[in-house]
Design a protein around this motif. Sequence first.
Motif, PDB file in Angstrom:
ATOM      1  N   ILE A  70       0.844  -1.208   0.000  1.00  0.00           N
ATOM      2  CA  ILE A  70       0.000   0.000   0.000  1.00  0.00           C
ATOM      3  C   ILE A  70       0.875   1.252   0.000  1.00  0.00           C
ATOM      4  CG2 ILE A  70      -1.733   1.295   1.310  1.00  0.00           C
ATOM      5  CD1 ILE A  70      -2.756  -1.457   2.321  1.00  0.00           C
ATOM      6  N   LEU A  71       1.981   1.219   0.728  1.00  0.00           N
ATOM      7  CA  LEU A  71       2.902   2.360   0.749  1.00  0.00           C
ATOM      8  C   LEU A  71       3.471   2.625  -0.639  1.00  0.00           C
ATOM      9  CD1 LEU A  71       4.538   4.515   2.250  1.00  0.00           C
ATOM     10  CD2 LEU A  71       6.238   2.737   2.765  1.00  0.00           C
ATOM     11  N   VAL A  72       3.888   1.579  -1.331  1.00  0.00           N
ATOM     12  CA  VAL A  72       4.416   1.741  -2.699  1.00  0.00           C
ATOM     13  C   VAL A  72       3.334   2.291  -3.619  1.00  0.00           C
ATOM     14  CG1 VAL A  72       5.309   0.501  -4.711  1.00  0.00           C
ATOM     15  CG2 VAL A  72       6.161  -0.062  -2.422  1.00  0.00           C
ATOM     16  N   MET A  73       2.117   1.762  -3.502  1.00  0.00           N
ATOM     17  CA  MET A  73       1.010   2.249  -4.319  1.00  0.00           C
ATOM     18  C   MET A  73       0.737   3.726  -4.038  1.00  0.00           C
ATOM     19  SD  MET A  73      -1.700  -0.936  -4.101  1.00  0.00           S
ATOM     20  CE  MET A  73      -2.962  -0.018  -5.005  1.00  0.00           C
ATOM     21  N   ALA A  74       0.807   4.126  -2.754  1.00  0.00           N
ATOM     22  CA  ALA A  74       0.551   5.519  -2.391  1.00  0.00           C
ATOM     23  C   ALA A  74       1.584   6.452  -3.011  1.00  0.00           C
ATOM     24  CB  ALA A  74       0.547   5.667  -0.870  1.00  0.00           C
ATOM     25  N   ILE A  75       2.836   6.018  -3.042  1.00  0.00           N
ATOM     26  CA  ILE A  75       3.887   6.835  -3.660  1.00  0.00           C
ATOM     27  C   ILE A  75       3.616   7.006  -5.153  1.00  0.00           C
ATOM     28  CG2 ILE A  75       6.348   6.893  -4.254  1.00  0.00           C
ATOM     29  CD1 ILE A  75       6.847   5.423  -1.569  1.00  0.00           C
ATOM     30  N   VAL A  76       3.225   5.901  -5.804  1.00  0.00           N
ATOM     31  CA  VAL A  76       2.912   5.970  -7.241  1.00  0.00           C
ATOM     32  C   VAL A  76       1.734   6.897  -7.483  1.00  0.00           C
ATOM     33  CG1 VAL A  76       2.100   4.651  -9.234  1.00  0.00           C
ATOM     34  CG2 VAL A  76       3.864   3.688  -7.731  1.00  0.00           C
ATOM     35  N   PHE A  77       0.661   6.739  -6.698  1.00  0.00           N
ATOM     36  CA  PHE A  77      -0.527   7.571  -6.875  1.00  0.00           C
ATOM     37  C   PHE A  77      -0.232   9.040  -6.587  1.00  0.00           C
ATOM     38  CE2 PHE A  77      -3.345   4.065  -7.512  1.00  0.00           C
ATOM     39  CZ  PHE A  77      -4.540   4.609  -7.947  1.00  0.00           C
ATOM     40  N   SER A  78       0.684   9.298  -5.666  1.00  0.00           N
ATOM     41  CA  SER A  78       0.986  10.677  -5.290  1.00  0.00           C
ATOM     42  C   SER A  78       1.710  11.435  -6.386  1.00  0.00           C
ATOM     43  CB  SER A  78       1.831  10.698  -4.007  1.00  0.00           C
ATOM     44  OG  SER A  78       1.120  10.140  -2.929  1.00  0.00           O
ATOM     45  N   TYR A  79       2.521  10.719  -7.151  1.00  0.00           N
ATOM     46  CA  TYR A  79       3.372  11.413  -8.120  1.00  0.00           C
ATOM     47  C   TYR A  79       3.068  11.032  -9.566  1.00  0.00           C
ATOM     48  CZ  TYR A  79       5.801  12.709  -3.907  1.00  0.00           C
ATOM     49  OH  TYR A  79       6.085  13.218  -2.656  1.00  0.00           O
ATOM     50  N   TRP A  80       2.007  10.244  -9.770  1.00  0.00           N
ATOM     51  CA  TRP A  80       1.556   9.917 -11.123  1.00  0.00           C
ATOM     52  C   TRP A  80       0.517  10.953 -11.514  1.00  0.00           C
ATOM     53  CZ3 TRP A  80      -2.777   6.045 -12.419  1.00  0.00           C
ATOM     54  CH2 TRP A  80      -2.891   5.898 -13.814  1.00  0.00           C
ATOM     55  N   ASN A  81       0.877  11.796 -12.457  1.00  0.00           N
ATOM     56  CA  ASN A  81       0.020  12.937 -12.807  1.00  0.00           C
ATOM     57  C   ASN A  81      -1.373  12.526 -13.275  1.00  0.00           C
ATOM     58  OD1 ASN A  81       1.993  14.840 -12.181  1.00  0.00           O
ATOM     59  ND2 ASN A  81       2.895  14.748 -14.224  1.00  0.00           N
ATOM     60  N   ARG A  82      -1.464  11.462 -14.019  1.00  0.00           N
ATOM     61  CA  ARG A  82      -2.761  11.060 -14.566  1.00  0.00           C
ATOM     62  C   ARG A  82      -3.723  10.578 -13.481  1.00  0.00           C
ATOM     63  NH1 ARG A  82      -2.509   7.349 -19.797  1.00  0.00           N
ATOM     64  NH2 ARG A  82      -4.741   7.793 -19.598  1.00  0.00           N
TER      65      ARG A  82
END
Length: 202
Positions: A70-82
């Motif tokens: 979940i932490l890795v997913m949160a990092i991706v969601f935080s910095y994935w512009n789309r």
Amino acid sequence: MFDIIYFLEMIGVIAFATSGMIVARSKNMDPVGIFTIGFVTALGGGTLRDLMMDNHPLYWIKHQEQPLLILVMAIVFSYWNRAHALKESRIVFPDAIGLGIFSILGAQLALDLGHSWFIASMLGVMTGCFGGALRDTLSNEVPFIFRKDQIYASISFAGCWLYFVCQWLLESESIALTIGLLFIVIVRLAAVRFDIRLQRDH
């Protein structure tokens, strides 16, 4: 040996965490908020179930790969512009997947610990619904489980009982699990698509 139950658990974690993070991004939350909403959505129901059954340590504490994922997913969601462009309506599918998986697996665990069908079904509903309720509450939304225009907890409850009956009649855990899970997912999606509800305003 391939563990289908653990595989389903991870799919459920990903699905529920995704629905939570979509909502969090739509509310312009920061990375901590995105992680928090994703975490409580994915693991809140299981945490409540374990606390109710006095099952310690909590499941996600024994399986730290789940909060790490979940932490890795949160990092991706935080910095994935789309991700910012994803609308809250997009949570329906991953939410239905999470509801189905965690309702049935929660009920299955309760049965394995010796609880009756009724208690197991209630614990299954808690496992499947509580995370989404936390997600919506923390995001300042009325939870799906309490909305008059949504069928949610009742689908989870019915799916758990279908799982119990199929397991009893067919004497096949895997088939019963599949039928119960698919019932919840399909009926939930159909209810949203065709605006099926338990009560309508007159």
